[in-house]
Design an enzyme around this catalytic site. Sequence first.
Site, PDB file in Angstrom:
ATOM      1  N   GLU A  59       0.817  -1.218   0.000  1.00 20.64           N
ATOM      2  CA  GLU A  59       0.000   0.000   0.000  1.00 20.64           C
ATOM      3  C   GLU A  59       0.848   1.265   0.000  1.00 20.64           C
ATOM      4  O   GLU A  59       0.347   2.354   0.300  1.00 20.64           O
ATOM      5  CB  GLU A  59      -0.936   0.013   1.222  1.00 20.64           C
ATOM      6  CG  GLU A  59      -1.848  -1.171   1.349  1.00 20.64           C
ATOM      7  CD  GLU A  59      -2.942  -1.257   0.280  1.00 20.64           C
ATOM      8  OE1 GLU A  59      -2.848  -0.539  -0.751  1.00 20.64           O
ATOM      9  OE2 GLU A  59      -3.870  -2.051   0.473  1.00 20.64           O
TER      10      GLU A  59
ATOM     11  N   TYR B 120     -14.341  14.552  19.679  1.00 17.34           N
ATOM     12  CA  TYR B 120     -12.980  14.094  19.376  1.00 17.34           C
ATOM     13  C   TYR B 120     -12.808  13.616  17.940  1.00 17.34           C
ATOM     14  O   TYR B 120     -11.722  13.742  17.361  1.00 17.34           O
ATOM     15  CB  TYR B 120     -12.524  13.031  20.386  1.00 17.34           C
ATOM     16  CG  TYR B 120     -11.631  13.668  21.415  1.00 17.34           C
ATOM     17  CD1 TYR B 120     -12.172  14.509  22.376  1.00 17.34           C
ATOM     18  CD2 TYR B 120     -10.256  13.506  21.382  1.00 17.34           C
ATOM     19  CE1 TYR B 120     -11.355  15.158  23.287  1.00 17.34           C
ATOM     20  CE2 TYR B 120      -9.431  14.139  22.284  1.00 17.34           C
ATOM     21  CZ  TYR B 120      -9.985  14.972  23.238  1.00 17.34           C
ATOM     22  OH  TYR B 120      -9.173  15.625  24.127  1.00 17.34           O
TER      23      TYR B 120
END
Length: 213
Positions: A74, A120
Site C-alpha cells: 500500500e 474528538y
Amino acid sequence: MMDEASLRSEMVRLARSLFERGFSVGTAGNISVRLENGLLMTPTNSSLGALEADRISRLDDKGNLVSGDKPSKEVFLHRAFYQTRPQAGAVVHLHSTFATALSCLEDTDPNDCIPPITPYVVMRVGKVRLLPYEPPGDEAMGDHIRNLNGDAAAVLLANHGPVVSGKDLHSAVYAAEELEETAKLLVTLRGQKVRHLNNAQVDELSRRFSDMK
Ligand code: 13P
C-alpha cells in the site's frame, strides 16, 4: 521531530499496541512515517504485533527501497497522502472492524462517512471520504487519494478499511483509534434518532483544536 531510531521504536511499540487491542489482525494494516528525505514503512506481510525496528522499510523520496524488508503493497496510498497533504507526518491503514463495516454499507455517505457525533472525531479526524474499491496495493488508489487534493485527513476504502493521516506518528495512531471507535458508535446507533453536532459546533472545534490533526 523525533530521530529515526526513536521513530522506528515508536512504530514497533504503537503497532504492537494496535494489534494487541484488536485494531489489526493477521498481517492486515500498515503504518508509515515521513522523514526529511523519504519515509519509513512497515514491511509487506508483516504482523503489526511483531515488527522489528531494523527490518522496517526505508524508502527514498522517489519511493525506492533504501534498506529493510520489502515495503507494504500500500505504499502508493501512503505516498499519495504525503504528496497532497504537506502537514501529514504519518499514515495508518487498518482493517479495523467497525470502520470496515461502514466501508461496506450501501448507504454510507461517500462525502461524509463519519458524521460528527462526538467532539474528538471532529478534532482528530475531520470529514472522512469514501473512495471506490480497488484491489489491495493497486496504484489506482494513489490517484483516488490525489484527486482529493489534500482535503481529507482520513478516508475509507470501499469494502476494505480506513486510512488516516496525522501530523505525526502519535496523532495518526490516535486518529485511527478515534475513527474506529466512532464507527463502532455509528453502527451501534443505526436505526435510532441520533443528535449530531451542528455546523457551528463543528466549526468551533475545528478553530479551537486546529493543531490536533
Ligand atoms: P501489506 O502486508 O502489504 O502491508 O498489506 C496489508 C494490507 O492491509 C493491505 O491492505
